[in-house]
Motif scaffolding. Structure first.
Motif, PDB file in Angstrom:
ATOM      1  N   LEU A   1     -19.757  32.951  -3.771  1.00  0.00           N
ATOM      2  CA  LEU A   1     -21.216  32.894  -3.732  1.00  0.00           C
ATOM      3  C   LEU A   1     -21.772  34.180  -3.125  1.00  0.00           C
ATOM      4  CD1 LEU A   1     -22.470  30.267  -1.069  1.00  0.00           C
ATOM      5  CD2 LEU A   1     -20.282  31.388  -1.007  1.00  0.00           C
ATOM      6  N   PRO A   2     -23.057  34.484  -3.425  1.00  0.00           N
ATOM      7  CA  PRO A   2     -23.615  35.733  -2.915  1.00  0.00           C
ATOM      8  C   PRO A   2     -23.503  35.810  -1.391  1.00  0.00           C
ATOM      9  CG  PRO A   2     -25.119  34.721  -4.485  1.00  0.00           C
ATOM     10  CD  PRO A   2     -24.032  33.724  -4.221  1.00  0.00           C
ATOM     11  N   VAL A   3     -23.187  36.998  -0.919  1.00  0.00           N
ATOM     12  CA  VAL A   3     -22.964  37.222   0.507  1.00  0.00           C
ATOM     13  C   VAL A   3     -24.156  36.756   1.353  1.00  0.00           C
ATOM     14  CG1 VAL A   3     -22.807  39.108   2.185  1.00  0.00           C
ATOM     15  CG2 VAL A   3     -21.293  39.081   0.201  1.00  0.00           C
ATOM     16  N   GLU A   4     -25.355  37.064   0.893  1.00  0.00           N
ATOM     17  CA  GLU A   4     -26.556  36.702   1.684  1.00  0.00           C
ATOM     18  C   GLU A   4     -26.643  35.186   1.860  1.00  0.00           C
ATOM     19  OE1 GLU A   4     -26.476  38.877  -0.729  1.00  0.00           O
ATOM     20  OE2 GLU A   4     -27.143  40.745   0.221  1.00  0.00           O
ATOM     21  N   THR A   5     -26.355  34.460   0.783  1.00  0.00           N
ATOM     22  CA  THR A   5     -26.434  32.999   0.838  1.00  0.00           C
ATOM     23  C   THR A   5     -25.385  32.458   1.812  1.00  0.00           C
ATOM     24  OG1 THR A   5     -26.934  33.132  -1.511  1.00  0.00           O
ATOM     25  CG2 THR A   5     -26.489  30.944  -0.632  1.00  0.00           C
TER      26      THR A   5
ATOM     27  N   HIS B   1     -18.841  42.238   4.045  1.00  0.00           N
ATOM     28  CA  HIS B   1     -18.692  40.963   3.332  1.00  0.00           C
ATOM     29  C   HIS B   1     -18.742  41.162   1.818  1.00  0.00           C
ATOM     30  CE1 HIS B   1     -18.712  38.444   6.916  1.00  0.00           C
ATOM     31  NE2 HIS B   1     -19.622  39.270   7.405  1.00  0.00           N
ATOM     32  N   ARG B   2     -19.513  42.172   1.388  1.00  0.00           N
ATOM     33  CA  ARG B   2     -19.546  42.465  -0.065  1.00  0.00           C
ATOM     34  C   ARG B   2     -18.184  42.956  -0.540  1.00  0.00           C
ATOM     35  NH1 ARG B   2     -24.937  44.708   0.548  1.00  0.00           N
ATOM     36  NH2 ARG B   2     -26.321  42.951   0.117  1.00  0.00           N
ATOM     37  N   LYS B   3     -17.519  43.764   0.279  1.00  0.00           N
ATOM     38  CA  LYS B   3     -16.183  44.253  -0.093  1.00  0.00           C
ATOM     39  C   LYS B   3     -15.207  43.073  -0.207  1.00  0.00           C
ATOM     40  CE  LYS B   3     -16.556  48.662   2.328  1.00  0.00           C
ATOM     41  NZ  LYS B   3     -16.149  49.303   3.588  1.00  0.00           N
TER      42      LYS B   3
ATOM     43  N   ASP C   1     -18.423  28.440  -8.528  1.00  0.00           N
ATOM     44  CA  ASP C   1     -19.669  28.908  -7.929  1.00  0.00           C
ATOM     45  C   ASP C   1     -19.961  28.044  -6.695  1.00  0.00           C
ATOM     46  OD1 ASP C   1     -22.249  29.440  -7.181  1.00  0.00           O
ATOM     47  OD2 ASP C   1     -23.095  29.252  -9.189  1.00  0.00           O
ATOM     48  N   GLY C   2     -19.812  28.655  -5.520  1.00  0.00           N
ATOM     49  CA  GLY C   2     -19.972  27.927  -4.265  1.00  0.00           C
ATOM     50  C   GLY C   2     -21.386  27.434  -4.004  1.00  0.00           C
TER      51      GLY C   2
END
Ligand code: TYD
Length: 205
Positions: A134-138, A163-165, A185-186
């Motif tokens: 899932l997207p890092v921000e979420t 976290h993106r890496k 998809d988390g």
């Protein structure tokens, strides 16, 4: 000869919830199952967890060797014996965490990590790895926010780019072995994810 299922994903991806849910499904059907997590699961693993939360600055290479030492203990004393008895082991994190965090995240040599992974595990590999993506921000918002969030974990407070890496690393690992990985998809409802994971695990069992 047992079955080994690993949950992977960034911090806040919902791994623990899904690991618990799979564990319950197995137990409800009378299947011998064990749930464990890294770092943890043995006194050495617990000590490493406390050390990581203490905030002591750690050189990446020290970090790598500590995770591997804890893993060797966990495999030898907990995971292997249970698999040998024919049980299902569910692990929250395993060798792929080290490739994602210490390799993609910290930039340590991939070959070195893979070598240590092999030595620490005696070559044990998961029958299935479930990646909750899932997207890092979420994910970070779920955990209480990046950069100064409420938790003290070393990695929870790492910059968003770190976290993106990690996320990119996991995607690359899953793409290189589509048979061995289930990527989900988390952000989907936990109940739905749990059903899909269960369906897949049944095929592996
Ligand atoms: P933890 O609180 O267990 O986080 P999570 O619930 O997301 O698993 O903290 C473990 C942290 O250690 C997590 O940020 C991932 C990191 N880690 C590594 O960097 N390398 C590893 O090999 C493992 C197993 C974990």
């Amino acid at each position: 000869m047992g079955c080994f299922v690993v949950f992977e994903g960034g911090d806040g991806s919902g791994k623990s919830t899904q690991a618990r849910s799979l564990f319950r499904r197995l137990r409800n059907r009378g299947i011998k199952a064990l749930r464990t997590h890294e770092p943890g699961g043995t006194p050495l693993g617990q000590a490493l967890r406390r050390l990581l939360k203490s905030g002591e600055p750690m050189a990446p290479i020290s970090e790598l060797m500590l995770f591997e030492a804890a893993r060797a203990q966990l495999v030898q004393h907990v995971i292997r014996p249970f698999l040998d008895q024919g049980g299902v082991v569910i692990a929250d994190r395993f060798t792929s965490s080290t490739i994602a965090y210490q390799g993609y995240g910290r930039g340590l040599d991939r070959e070195l990590i893979e070598r240590l992974n092999r030595e620490a595990t005696g070559g044990l590999e998961p029958d299935l790895t479930v990646l909750l993506d899932l997207p890092v921000e979420t994910a970070l918002a779920r955990k209480g926010g990046a950069d100064g969030g409420k938790t003290e974990d070393t990695f929870d407070n790492a910059p968003v780019d770190f976290h993106r890496k990690i996320r990119r690393g996991y995607s690359a690992l899953a793409a290189s072995d589509p048979e061995g990985w289930l990527v989900l998809d988390g952000q989907r409802p936990p109940e739905e994810l749990s059903r899909e994971i269960w369906a897949k695990v049944q095929t592996v069992l």
